[in-house]
Design a protein around this motif. Structure first.
Motif, short mmCIF file in Angstrom:
data_model
loop_
_atom_site.label_atom_id
_atom_site.label_comp_id
_atom_site.label_asym_id
_atom_site.label_seq_id
_atom_site.Cartn_x
_atom_site.Cartn_y
_atom_site.Cartn_z
N ASN A 122 0.80 -1.22 0.00
CA ASN A 122 0.00 0.00 0.00
C ASN A 122 0.84 1.28 0.00
O ASN A 122 0.36 2.33 -0.44
N LYS A 123 2.08 1.20 0.48
CA LYS A 123 2.83 2.43 0.70
C LYS A 123 4.18 2.50 0.01
O LYS A 123 4.84 3.54 0.06
N ASP A 124 4.61 1.43 -0.59
CA ASP A 124 5.92 1.43 -1.23
C ASP A 124 5.75 1.03 -2.70
O ASP A 124 5.57 -0.15 -3.03
N LYS A 125 5.81 1.99 -3.59
CA LYS A 125 5.57 1.73 -5.02
C LYS A 125 6.65 0.85 -5.64
O LYS A 125 6.44 0.27 -6.72
N ASN A 126 7.79 0.76 -4.97
CA ASN A 126 8.89 -0.05 -5.51
C ASN A 126 8.94 -1.46 -4.91
O ASN A 126 9.81 -2.25 -5.26
N PHE A 127 8.01 -1.75 -4.02
CA PHE A 127 8.08 -3.01 -3.27
C PHE A 127 8.13 -4.24 -4.16
O PHE A 127 9.01 -5.10 -4.01
N LEU A 128 7.21 -4.37 -5.09
CA LEU A 128 7.15 -5.58 -5.92
C LEU A 128 8.41 -5.74 -6.76
O LEU A 128 8.92 -6.86 -6.92
N ARG A 129 8.92 -4.65 -7.26
CA ARG A 129 10.16 -4.72 -8.04
C ARG A 129 11.34 -5.17 -7.17
O ARG A 129 12.13 -6.03 -7.57
N GLU A 130 11.42 -4.63 -5.95
CA GLU A 130 12.51 -4.99 -5.04
C GLU A 130 12.37 -6.44 -4.58
O GLU A 130 13.36 -7.18 -4.50
N LEU A 131 11.14 -6.85 -4.29
CA LEU A 131 10.92 -8.24 -3.87
C LEU A 131 11.30 -9.21 -4.98
O LEU A 131 11.91 -10.26 -4.72
N LYS A 132 10.97 -8.87 -6.20
CA LYS A 132 11.32 -9.74 -7.34
C LYS A 132 12.83 -9.92 -7.43
O LYS A 132 13.32 -11.02 -7.72
#
Length: 333
Positions: free
Chosen positions: A77-87
């Protein structure tokens, strides 16, 4: 301490996991929890570079399986880069053949909101899995961490979440625990779900009066400090006045029976029997002891739990590398 001596000491503490138990088509090496990303109150950023560096340290210390607790609601909800970093983290663990569990923390489940939250959890898992290659070989997801709701409610919503996850990725191994904070006793009363690729988990912190001694968040019952492991009458402290009238008073009285390896064997053997009878895979995704306990006692406790888990071929994940239960301090002192 040199890196060579550090690894040698780590080997002595955790040598029992050098014989690896089988899980599906692969071996599961020694496991540990890399904590920090579940602490939503700290509002940390999720940076792949930082997490990968930590994983490299853990690997250097002999851990080939990592459980990564994540406050998914917070980051999605709050980190727009989260999915990219998790990947990027998943790509690193895949390319280096490191087992990785993504564990769903901060799920907010309770008896009143269970149906609504189950839909939210399902959506979030689908977002995460859509972002990750579907042919990952070393990736596991833990559906939710320590559900603390009525067992009948959990047994109703857990299959719904699993079905939702399968719509995105039918092959991903899913780890599921019982209610009452992943209690092995609750799990032993559970009928396995009718799905493929399900691993069942429990958390082991028995006896609580030892592992959680002096922890403020567990209340007065664990106020007594200086409790040794294994039980030694001449080293037992008097019950803290704060613990009088609580469950801690009973636990203190009974510690001669619960504070030893025999008690560990008794409890873990029961859940192992349940798993064998139901022909399901079983992991222990958390076990550990607070740094409030003496160093020698913590080492003795961890060694006993590890040996018992190894005996029953149950992969285990120490809680945690750094933090209130951190084992790094055991290796560096």
């Amino acid at each position: 301490m040199s890196k060579k001596n550090l690894y040698a000491l780590c080997f002595l503490f955790f040598a029992t996991f050098m014989t690896l138990p089988q899980s599906f088509a692969q071996n599961i090496p020694r496991g540990i929890n890399l904590t920090g990303k579940e602490r939503i109150w700290e509002r940390q950023s999720f940076e792949a570079k930082e997490i990968i560096q930590d994983i490299q340290v853990l690997r250097d210390n002999g851990f080939g399986s990592i459980r990564l607790p994540i406050a998914f609601d917070q980051y999605l909800n709050k980190d727009k880069n989260f999915l990219r970093e998790l990947k990027q983290v998943v790509q690193y663990t895949e390319s280096n053949e490191i087992v990785l569990i993504l564990a769903y923390f901060d799920h907010g489940l309770d008896n009143n909101n269970a149906q609504r939250q189950a839909k939210s959890i399902t959506r979030n898992w689908r977002k995460v899995l859509k972002n990750i290659e579907s042919d990952s070989k070393n990736l596991y997801i833990e559906l939710v961490n320590e559900p603390n709701i009525n067992p009948s409610v959990w047994e109703d919503i857990a299959p719904k979440i699993i079905k939702g996850v399968h719509k995105e990725n039918r092959k991903i191994p899913i780890i599921v625990g019982g209610t009452n904070f992943n209690s092995l006793f609750e799990l032993s009363r559970t009928k396995p779900f009718d799905f493929q690729n399900i691993i069942y988990t429990f958390h082991y912190y028995e006896p609580y009066i030892f592992t959680h001694q002096g922890t403020e968040w567990t209340g007065k019952q664990n106020a007594t400090l200086g409790i040794p492991y294994p039980f030694q009458q001449n080293k037992m402290p008097n019950l803290s006045v704060k613990a009088k009238g609580t469950e801690g008073e009973i636990n203190h009285r009974d510690y001669a029976l619960t504070g030893n390896k025999t008690a560990v064997i008794d409890k873990i053997s029961q859940i192992s029997t349940w798993a064998k009878n139901n022909q399901v895979q079983l992991w222990c995704t958390e076990y550990g002891a607070s740094h409030n306990a003496a160093k020698d006692s913590r080492i003795a406790y961890l060694r006993d739990v590890e040996e018992v888990l190894s005996t029953y071929k149950i992969p285990g994940f120490v809680w945690e590398w750094e933090g209130n239960f951190g084992i790094r301090e055991l290796l560096n002192k």
